[in-house]
Scaffold this motif. Structure first.
Motif, short mmCIF file in Angstrom:
data_model
loop_
_atom_site.label_atom_id
_atom_site.label_comp_id
_atom_site.label_asym_id
_atom_site.label_seq_id
_atom_site.Cartn_x
_atom_site.Cartn_y
_atom_site.Cartn_z
N ALA A 112 0.84 -1.19 0.00
CA ALA A 112 0.00 0.00 0.00
C ALA A 112 0.87 1.24 0.00
O ALA A 112 2.01 1.22 0.47
CB ALA A 112 -0.92 0.01 1.22
N SER A 157 0.39 5.85 0.08
CA SER A 157 -0.49 7.01 0.12
C SER A 157 0.15 8.14 -0.65
O SER A 157 1.37 8.34 -0.60
CB SER A 157 -0.74 7.46 1.57
OG SER A 157 0.43 8.03 2.13
N ARG A 217 0.85 10.06 -7.58
CA ARG A 217 0.12 8.91 -8.12
C ARG A 217 0.83 8.31 -9.32
O ARG A 217 0.88 7.10 -9.50
CB ARG A 217 -1.31 9.32 -8.46
CG ARG A 217 -2.13 9.68 -7.23
CD ARG A 217 -3.52 10.20 -7.58
NE ARG A 217 -4.28 10.46 -6.38
CZ ARG A 217 -5.03 9.56 -5.75
NH1 ARG A 217 -5.10 8.32 -6.23
NH2 ARG A 217 -5.68 9.87 -4.66
N PRO A 243 -2.13 -0.54 -4.22
CA PRO A 243 -3.23 0.42 -4.06
C PRO A 243 -2.79 1.69 -3.33
O PRO A 243 -1.93 1.66 -2.45
CB PRO A 243 -4.25 -0.35 -3.22
CG PRO A 243 -3.45 -1.36 -2.48
CD PRO A 243 -2.33 -1.75 -3.40
N VAL A 267 -4.02 4.35 -0.76
CA VAL A 267 -5.02 4.45 0.30
C VAL A 267 -4.58 5.54 1.27
O VAL A 267 -3.52 6.15 1.11
CB VAL A 267 -5.18 3.09 1.03
CG1 VAL A 267 -5.69 2.02 0.07
CG2 VAL A 267 -3.86 2.65 1.65
N ASP A 268 -5.39 5.80 2.29
CA ASP A 268 -5.02 6.82 3.26
C ASP A 268 -3.93 6.28 4.19
O ASP A 268 -3.73 5.06 4.31
CB ASP A 268 -6.24 7.28 4.07
CG ASP A 268 -6.83 6.15 4.89
OD1 ASP A 268 -6.27 5.83 5.95
OD2 ASP A 268 -7.87 5.59 4.46
N ARG A 281 -4.66 3.43 6.66
CA ARG A 281 -4.83 2.14 6.00
C ARG A 281 -3.48 1.56 5.58
O ARG A 281 -3.28 0.34 5.65
CB ARG A 281 -5.74 2.30 4.77
CG ARG A 281 -6.03 1.00 4.03
CD ARG A 281 -6.76 0.01 4.88
NE ARG A 281 -7.04 -1.22 4.16
CZ ARG A 281 -7.22 -2.40 4.73
NH1 ARG A 281 -7.16 -2.52 6.06
NH2 ARG A 281 -7.48 -3.46 4.00
N VAL A 282 -2.55 2.42 5.16
CA VAL A 282 -1.21 1.94 4.83
C VAL A 282 -0.60 1.22 6.02
O VAL A 282 -0.07 0.11 5.91
CB VAL A 282 -0.30 3.11 4.39
CG1 VAL A 282 1.15 2.63 4.24
CG2 VAL A 282 -0.77 3.70 3.08
#
Length: 309
Positions: free
Chosen positions: A44, A46, A53, A64, A66-67, A70-71
């Protein structure tokens, strides 16, 4: 403190880790990609900006975005690769919201900070490491290749030194241990050598262009390459040029032309010339009898007699 996850196996290789990146700037994705080559698993990242990106997509495809919370939830090892000034608030926020797990490796890549900035994460059970690659990053795949043999400024608690060393080695780097209290000094040295060098080279290119040189890079390349090699080998003994020789008239002519064609460069020229003169005097390259007129020019910021050169 909990036992770190990256313990060595019978084959002397660290355990495989799920790697997360908070801050998909130029550094984080490259380090995660290097860890992936070593067998770890980026899971993951962010990033907010379009550039972040794109970098993540290029270097960590299918990982992915993610915030940050979440990472951390997905990672055994999290790389905090945000600007130096943003790091304390980020660490504090992640710890206060319960994002840091006991036994989780929390690694930042700031040159300025040691492990003290990670104290909130450590109190939450995280395992703090400061691992700073001494390299300029482009945000492209070439960075991963350049990590081979790259020195890393590393600060870690004694019980985590082996874990820090293993991670650096797996990224292809070479650890250099930096005490906590001298991290800002260490980082200042690198900034002078790297960031200021880019400014000086860019100024030289601009001035050569103004002088009509068609390919400034081709002209500067051999000269700067030799100067860098000599300086790394010999330090102040590599000093050459009009300042080191005490050629006050030549320096005065430089200043006159810079004021006429590139006044924005005069302050940096004077500052570097004064620093060069100080070092040349200290090591004996610049003789005291030749220094008086030179220092007069540099103090006045122009020709010693007040006229033009």
């Amino acid at each position: 403190m909990n036992t770190p996850r990256p313990t060595t196996s019978a084959g002397s290789r660290p355990a495989r880790l799920a790697v997360g990146v908070v801050g998909a700037g130029r550094v984080g994705p490259a380090l995660a990609a290097a860890l992936q080559l070593a067998g770890h698993r980026p899971v993951a990242a962010s990033g907010v900006s379009d550039a972040s990106r794109r970098r993540a997509a290029a270097l960590l495809p299918e990982v992915p975005l993610v915030d940050p919370a979440r990472v951390l939830a997905m990672s055994d090892l999290v790389l905090l690769t945000v600007p130096d000034d943003a790091l304390p608030d980020l660490v504090r926020g992640l710890a206060e919201t319960g994002a840091v797990r006991p036994g989780q490796l929390v690694v930042h890549t700031s040159g300025r900070h040691g492990v003290a900035v990670l104290d909130p994460a450590r109190r939450a059970g995280g395992l703090p490491l400061a691992i700073h690659p001494a390299m300029t990053f482009t945000g492209t795949a070439v960075d991963v290749q350049r990590l081979a043999g790259c020195p890393f400024g590393v600060t870690a608690p004694e019980e985590l030194r082996l874990a820090a060393e293993a991670l650096v080695v797996e990224m292809g780097g070479e650890p250099e241990w930096i005490p906590e209290e001298v991290r800002p000094l260490y980082h200042a040295a690198l900034a002078i050598g790297s960031n200021h060098l880019v400014t000086l080279v860019a100024q030289a290119r601009d001035l050569l262009t103004a002088a009509g040189v068609q390919n400034p890079g081709r002209m500067l390349g051999p000269l700067l390459g030799a100067a860098l090699d000599n300086a790394l080998r010999s330090g102040d003994d590599a000093l050459t040029g009009p300042v080191a020789r005490g050629d006050a008239g030549t320096v005065a002519a430089h200043i006159t032309e810079l004021r006429r064609h590139a006044p924005q460069t005069v302050a940096s020229y004077l500052a570097m010339a004064r620093a060069t003169a100080d070092r040349a005097l200290a090591n004996g390259t610049l003789k005291a009898e030749a220094a008086e007129a030179l220092l007069g020019v540099l103090a006045d910021g122009g020709p010693a007699d007040g006229g033009t050169a």
